[in-house]
Structure formats: structure tokens, C-alpha cells
Design a protein around this motif. Sequence first.
Motif, PDB file in Angstrom:
ATOM      1  N   HIS A  11       3.825   1.839  -1.133  1.00  0.00           N
ATOM      2  CA  HIS A  11       4.508   2.094  -2.402  1.00  0.00           C
ATOM      3  C   HIS A  11       3.567   2.038  -3.610  1.00  0.00           C
ATOM      4  O   HIS A  11       4.023   2.095  -4.752  1.00  0.00           O
ATOM      5  CB  HIS A  11       5.660   1.113  -2.583  1.00  0.00           C
ATOM      6  CG  HIS A  11       6.792   1.331  -1.619  1.00  0.00           C
ATOM      7  ND1 HIS A  11       7.678   2.370  -1.747  1.00  0.00           N
ATOM      8  CD2 HIS A  11       7.147   0.648  -0.489  1.00  0.00           C
ATOM      9  CE1 HIS A  11       8.564   2.315  -0.755  1.00  0.00           C
ATOM     10  NE2 HIS A  11       8.261   1.286   0.018  1.00  0.00           N
ATOM     11  N   GLU A  12       2.270   1.918  -3.336  1.00  0.00           N
ATOM     12  CA  GLU A  12       1.251   1.915  -4.390  1.00  0.00           C
ATOM     13  C   GLU A  12       1.609   0.923  -5.499  1.00  0.00           C
ATOM     14  O   GLU A  12       1.575   1.236  -6.696  1.00  0.00           O
ATOM     15  CB  GLU A  12       1.093   3.330  -4.978  1.00  0.00           C
ATOM     16  CG  GLU A  12       0.670   4.354  -3.935  1.00  0.00           C
ATOM     17  CD  GLU A  12       0.557   5.767  -4.495  1.00  0.00           C
ATOM     18  OE1 GLU A  12       1.189   6.055  -5.539  1.00  0.00           O
ATOM     19  OE2 GLU A  12      -0.160   6.576  -3.896  1.00  0.00           O
ATOM     20  N   SER A  18       0.025  -1.509  -6.616  1.00  0.00           N
ATOM     21  CA  SER A  18      -1.084  -1.924  -7.479  1.00  0.00           C
ATOM     22  C   SER A  18      -1.033  -1.217  -8.832  1.00  0.00           C
ATOM     23  O   SER A  18      -1.624  -1.703  -9.800  1.00  0.00           O
ATOM     24  CB  SER A  18      -2.423  -1.630  -6.794  1.00  0.00           C
ATOM     25  OG  SER A  18      -2.564  -0.254  -6.509  1.00  0.00           O
ATOM     26  N   ARG A  19      -0.304  -0.111  -8.903  1.00  0.00           N
ATOM     27  CA  ARG A  19      -0.203   0.602 -10.188  1.00  0.00           C
ATOM     28  C   ARG A  19       0.523  -0.232 -11.236  1.00  0.00           C
ATOM     29  O   ARG A  19       0.441   0.054 -12.436  1.00  0.00           O
ATOM     30  CB  ARG A  19       0.516   1.942  -9.994  1.00  0.00           C
ATOM     31  CG  ARG A  19       2.009   1.847  -9.758  1.00  0.00           C
ATOM     32  CD  ARG A  19       2.626   3.229  -9.501  1.00  0.00           C
ATOM     33  NE  ARG A  19       4.071   3.192  -9.441  1.00  0.00           N
ATOM     34  CZ  ARG A  19       4.786   2.859  -8.376  1.00  0.00           C
ATOM     35  NH1 ARG A  19       4.158   2.508  -7.246  1.00  0.00           N
ATOM     36  NH2 ARG A  19       6.108   2.866  -8.416  1.00  0.00           N
ATOM     37  N   HIS A  20       1.235  -1.263 -10.795  1.00  0.00           N
ATOM     38  CA  HIS A  20       1.936  -2.147 -11.731  1.00  0.00           C
ATOM     39  C   HIS A  20       1.019  -3.260 -12.240  1.00  0.00           C
ATOM     40  O   HIS A  20       1.466  -4.127 -13.007  1.00  0.00           O
ATOM     41  CB  HIS A  20       3.155  -2.780 -11.061  1.00  0.00           C
ATOM     42  CG  HIS A  20       4.226  -1.807 -10.696  1.00  0.00           C
ATOM     43  ND1 HIS A  20       4.900  -1.041 -11.629  1.00  0.00           N
ATOM     44  CD2 HIS A  20       4.736  -1.464  -9.481  1.00  0.00           C
ATOM     45  CE1 HIS A  20       5.796  -0.285 -11.026  1.00  0.00           C
ATOM     46  NE2 HIS A  20       5.707  -0.508  -9.720  1.00  0.00           N
ATOM     47  N   GLY A  21      -0.242  -3.247 -11.803  1.00  0.00           N
ATOM     48  CA  GLY A  21      -1.176  -4.277 -12.252  1.00  0.00           C
ATOM     49  C   GLY A  21      -1.046  -5.585 -11.503  1.00  0.00           C
ATOM     50  O   GLY A  21      -1.442  -6.637 -12.038  1.00  0.00           O
ATOM     51  N   ASP A  58      11.654  -1.667 -10.903  1.00  0.00           N
ATOM     52  CA  ASP A  58      10.336  -1.362 -10.344  1.00  0.00           C
ATOM     53  C   ASP A  58      10.304  -1.612  -8.837  1.00  0.00           C
ATOM     54  O   ASP A  58       9.367  -1.176  -8.155  1.00  0.00           O
ATOM     55  CB  ASP A  58       9.257  -2.226 -11.019  1.00  0.00           C
ATOM     56  CG  ASP A  58       9.010  -1.815 -12.467  1.00  0.00           C
ATOM     57  OD1 ASP A  58       9.004  -0.607 -12.735  1.00  0.00           O
ATOM     58  OD2 ASP A  58       8.826  -2.709 -13.306  1.00  0.00           O
ATOM     59  N   THR A 106       0.832  -1.218   0.000  1.00  0.00           N
ATOM     60  CA  THR A 106       0.000   0.000   0.000  1.00  0.00           C
ATOM     61  C   THR A 106       0.859   1.256   0.000  1.00  0.00           C
ATOM     62  O   THR A 106       0.598   2.202  -0.761  1.00  0.00           O
ATOM     63  CB  THR A 106      -0.917   0.001   1.237  1.00  0.00           C
ATOM     64  OG1 THR A 106      -1.754  -1.160   1.189  1.00  0.00           O
ATOM     65  CG2 THR A 106      -1.782   1.247   1.274  1.00  0.00           C
TER      66      THR A 106
END
Length: 231
Positions: A33-34, A36-39, A88, A31
Motif C-alpha cells: 500500500h506504499e 511510506s508516502r505518509h512519512g 488514510d 509495501t
Amino acid sequence: MKTYRHLFFDLDHTLWDFEANADETLRHLFTQHELSRHGITAEDFIRVYSDINHGLWRLYQGGKITQQQLRVTRFPRTFVKLGLQETDSPEAISAQFTEILPQKTAVFPYTYEVLDYLRDKGYALHLITNGFKDIQYVKLNSSRLTDYFQEIVTSECCGHLKPDARIFQHALERTGATPVESLMIGDNLECDVLGAFNAGIDQVYFNPDKRRHFAQTTYEISCLSELKSIL
């Protein structure tokens, strides 16, 4: 039945619930490092990291990689396994994981009750752990386990990793115990059970998931409370 005086516990996966604490830490970092933006999902991130980490720990315990190599490669490898790039992997995530994880406090059911019982019965309680010294002491203090143990033996202290019999021999020397009056309690058939056996020490295999196996153990339990029927 033998009369034991010295009880040697493993820490991770035996008293301190590594999986629960790692899960909570990894969700926090996911959460923060967010990611989820990497799918990817938190569940995939945790599952892949766990597989990578377990594999690297086996290499470390076998003397194939160093502590530093384990720490710096597990997150980049996780991202690559998830189909992403090493870059990443957030630069700070490894250090953050190492800092946050040992502050978690989840232990297995009946940990405190059983340790209180054993201490009140007059057993000398000790730890033998392959975990890194700096991390293990934070875990013990955070989870209020430190005061239960007379001696805490880490692989870094003696220079040998379980299942090497020399770490058990070192623990016996540190505690003044003999093999015949000692009992090792741990979750790992190779590190704890076979290692103790090779040092002439009886063993309790802690198998909470009731995994099928063909190893010979002195005792086997699936809940720490069962130690009361042995000791």
C-alpha cells in the motif's frame, strides 16, 4: 509428580509465533500500500499496530467489544495514533491482513520436535484458543499442526473466552479428561495460567522472554524443549 494424560495447548504466542508472522504480514502490507508516502516507517507502523491490537484484544477478552469491532477498528486507530487520518487506512487492509496472516508458518523453536515427543509418549494433545475459529484452522493447516491435536476448542465453539473456567470445563467434557490428569500450556498468565487454575488444572507458563512476574504457576519454561523435563 502427577501423572498427566491430557495436555491442553494455547496456540498463538505458544506454538504459532504470532509476532513473527504478524511482523511479516504487516511489512508486506506496508509495501503493497506504499504507506511510506505518509512519512511513516514500517517499524513505526508495526509497533503502533501491535500496541493497538493488544489493547483491543484485552477488551475483546473482557467482553467489552465484539470480534467485528476488533477487526474493523484496529487499522484506523493505528493510522490516527500515527498522526494520520482514519481515511488514510486503505479500505482493504483489514481483510487482507485477516487473509494473509493465518497462512504464515512460523512456529516457536522445538514445536514439532516436542509435539512429536509428547505424541510418541502417548499423551492426548488438545488446543484451547481464544482465536477466531476460521482463522485458527487456517493457521493450524498452514503450519502443519492440525494432525497433532485430538480436540481443538475455540472460544467461538463454546461461547466463553479464557480465562473463564467454563471454556476449560467445556474442553474437559469434549475430551473426557479430568482436571487432575490435565495440564495447560500457554503464554498468558491471566488467560492460560489463572484460567486453568480456576478450573482445577495444573499449568505450564511459557515465558520465552523471561518476563518478571509474581504469579504462582505449577511450572514455568522459557523454551518448549523444557517440556521434556516435565513430561
